[in-house]
Enzyme design. Structure first.
Site, PDB file in Angstrom:
ATOM      1  N   ALA A  75       0.832  -1.211   0.000  1.00  0.00           N
ATOM      2  CA  ALA A  75       0.000   0.000   0.000  1.00  0.00           C
ATOM      3  C   ALA A  75       0.861   1.253   0.000  1.00  0.00           C
ATOM      4  O   ALA A  75       0.545   2.245  -0.669  1.00  0.00           O
ATOM      5  CB  ALA A  75      -0.939  -0.005   1.197  1.00  0.00           C
ATOM      6  N   ASP A  76       1.959   1.231   0.758  1.00  0.00           N
ATOM      7  CA  ASP A  76       2.863   2.382   0.778  1.00  0.00           C
ATOM      8  C   ASP A  76       3.478   2.623  -0.592  1.00  0.00           C
ATOM      9  O   ASP A  76       3.609   3.771  -1.039  1.00  0.00           O
ATOM     10  CB  ASP A  76       3.971   2.146   1.803  1.00  0.00           C
ATOM     11  CG  ASP A  76       3.518   2.376   3.226  1.00  0.00           C
ATOM     12  OD1 ASP A  76       3.312   3.537   3.597  1.00  0.00           O
ATOM     13  OD2 ASP A  76       3.366   1.396   3.963  1.00  0.00           O
ATOM     14  N   SER A  77       3.875   1.549  -1.257  1.00  0.00           N
ATOM     15  CA  SER A  77       4.520   1.698  -2.564  1.00  0.00           C
ATOM     16  C   SER A  77       3.555   2.245  -3.607  1.00  0.00           C
ATOM     17  O   SER A  77       3.918   3.102  -4.426  1.00  0.00           O
ATOM     18  CB  SER A  77       5.079   0.348  -3.019  1.00  0.00           C
ATOM     19  OG  SER A  77       6.039  -0.131  -2.112  1.00  0.00           O
ATOM     20  N   ALA A  79       3.155   5.819  -2.944  1.00  0.00           N
ATOM     21  CA  ALA A  79       4.316   6.574  -3.394  1.00  0.00           C
ATOM     22  C   ALA A  79       4.191   6.943  -4.868  1.00  0.00           C
ATOM     23  O   ALA A  79       4.469   8.086  -5.267  1.00  0.00           O
ATOM     24  CB  ALA A  79       5.584   5.765  -3.154  1.00  0.00           C
TER      25      ALA A  79
END
Length: 395
Positions: free
Chosen positions: A167-169, A172
């Site tokens: 999810a973070d990627s 980003a």
């Protein structure tokens, strides 16, 4: 040759993954990224995952192409230094819990007073508004709440989370995209804006039409393991040598070729075989035929046979296979990067190629606060002033 973002300065007030990876993507294409960390509490990503001689390796990837500065933003003097820093900046990326910058007296109104053209990207678990806004939020929670975990895993198993920051990627990438849109808008208006990114949203956008399915026909996507309700056969299959291959039959012509390859021409003539959903309803039978055929052959033989039949299969790789694969070598997917601490380090290259203005990883992540004096010196701070700030714990 100039890079697309030459002359763009990005100030990063972010830790861990979504914000730092977003600024790394911008830095890959020429942005001058200044990463700000607390003097006594560095980005926790420096200590995540395996290390070599006490040096965190994940940080070397996240911190690539960045200058590192220390600054205690919660102090009045720290806020003053930030105001001076953003005057010459184009973008600021932060991922504090909503309300934190405002509590420190450096919210968007203050930052825009210092620099009306500043693009401010605010990343948080749940966004800047709403009943959950001030909850602590991480990518794992987004993977749970987006529908990803509920649809991932074996049918009789638990919801499954990825072993990395998915999810973070995705956030980003969305952040870097949003920043570019805001910079493009500024070319016409001359003013910056605030971009609100909730980590729970970008991953949801990648999960297909789950909301539309439910809205129109009440369909809730179940856990299907490696199968899909859209077509079959689609799975991973164990070869005779213990290695694995993945097979996809999204196109009807590919499904036809796969079943003829494994010797089940009779199934191709079945009326239900003519559609993806029809084949998905008979996944057990189709999977059984592919499983038996693959299990009798080594992985290289399976892949070669699929390639000859123009059917779609791929070996299931780990990182050792990736680094040895000729296609990845041809693409330049892994690159060797100079580093002051490790000498050289290999990492994944920028994720796409541009014919005229390619990106590049110029160096790996630098030491905590390594560029503080240089960056603040460029803003006019004297050696004596820097010494005083350091004594007071501001830098």
């Amino acid at each position: 040759m100039s890079a697309p973002l030459d002359g763009v300065r990005v100030v990063e007030l972010a830790t861990l993954f979504a914000g730092p990876l977003a600024t790394a993507f911008l830095g890959d294409f020429g942005a001058d990224v200044v990463k700000v960390e607390h003097p006594a509490k560095p980005d926790p990503a420096r200590g995540h995952g395996p290390a070599k001689d006490g040096i965190g390796l994940w940080w070397k990837v996240l911190g690539r192409n960045k200058k590192t500065v220390t600054l205690n933003l919660s102090t009045h003097e720290g806020a003053d230094v930030l105001a001076a820093l953003v005057k010459s900046a184009d973008v600021l990326v932060e991922n504090f819990r909503p309300g934190t910058l405002e509590r420190w007296g450096i919210g968007p109104d203050v930052l825009h007073a210092a620099n009306p053209g500043l693009v401010i990207a605010r990343i948080s678990g749940f966004g800047q508004i709403g009943p959950y806004a001030r909850r602590p939020g991480f990518g794992t929670l987004a993977e749970a709440m987006s529908g990803f975990a509920a649809a991932t895993g074996e049918p009789d198993g638990p919801p499954t989370l990825p072993p990395f920051g998915l999810a973070d990627s995705i956030t980003a990438l969305a952040t870097a995209y949003a920043v570019m849109l805001a910079l493009r808008t500024r070319e016409h208006t001359g003013t910056g804006q605030v971009v609100d990114l909730a980590i729970i949203e970008p991953i949801m956008a990648m999960l297909g039409p789950q909301i539309t399915w439910y809205d129109q026909i009440g369909y809730v996507q179940p856990r299907l393991g490696n199968r899909t309700s859209n077509n079959a056969p689609r799975n991973t299959y164990r070869c005779a040598d213990g290695r694995w291959v993945a097979v996809s039959t999204s196109a009807q012509s590919i499904a036809d070729r796969v079943m003829r390859l494994v010797g089940r021409d009779d199934l191709v003539d079945e009326p239900w075989f003519a559609t993806g959903t029809g084949r998905a309803a008979h996944a057990e039978e189709l999977d059984g035929a592919v499983t038996a055929w693959v299990a009798a052959r080594g992985r290289d033989e399976v892949v070669a046979a699929f390639e000859a039949a123009q059917a779609a299969a791929a070996p299931v790789y780990d990182v050792r296979d990736i680094l040895a694969d000729p296609q990845y070598k041809a693409l330049g997917t892994a690159v060797t990067v100079p580093d002051e601490e490790l000498g050289e380090v290999r990492m994944q290259n920028v994720p796409f190629r541009m014919s005229e203005t390619p990106g590049a990883i110029r160096h790996a992540g630098r030491r905590h606060g390594q560029d503080t004096d240089e960056v603040l010196g460029e803003l006019g701070y004297s050696a004596a002033e820097l010494g005083g700030l350091r004594e007071r714990g501001v830098i």
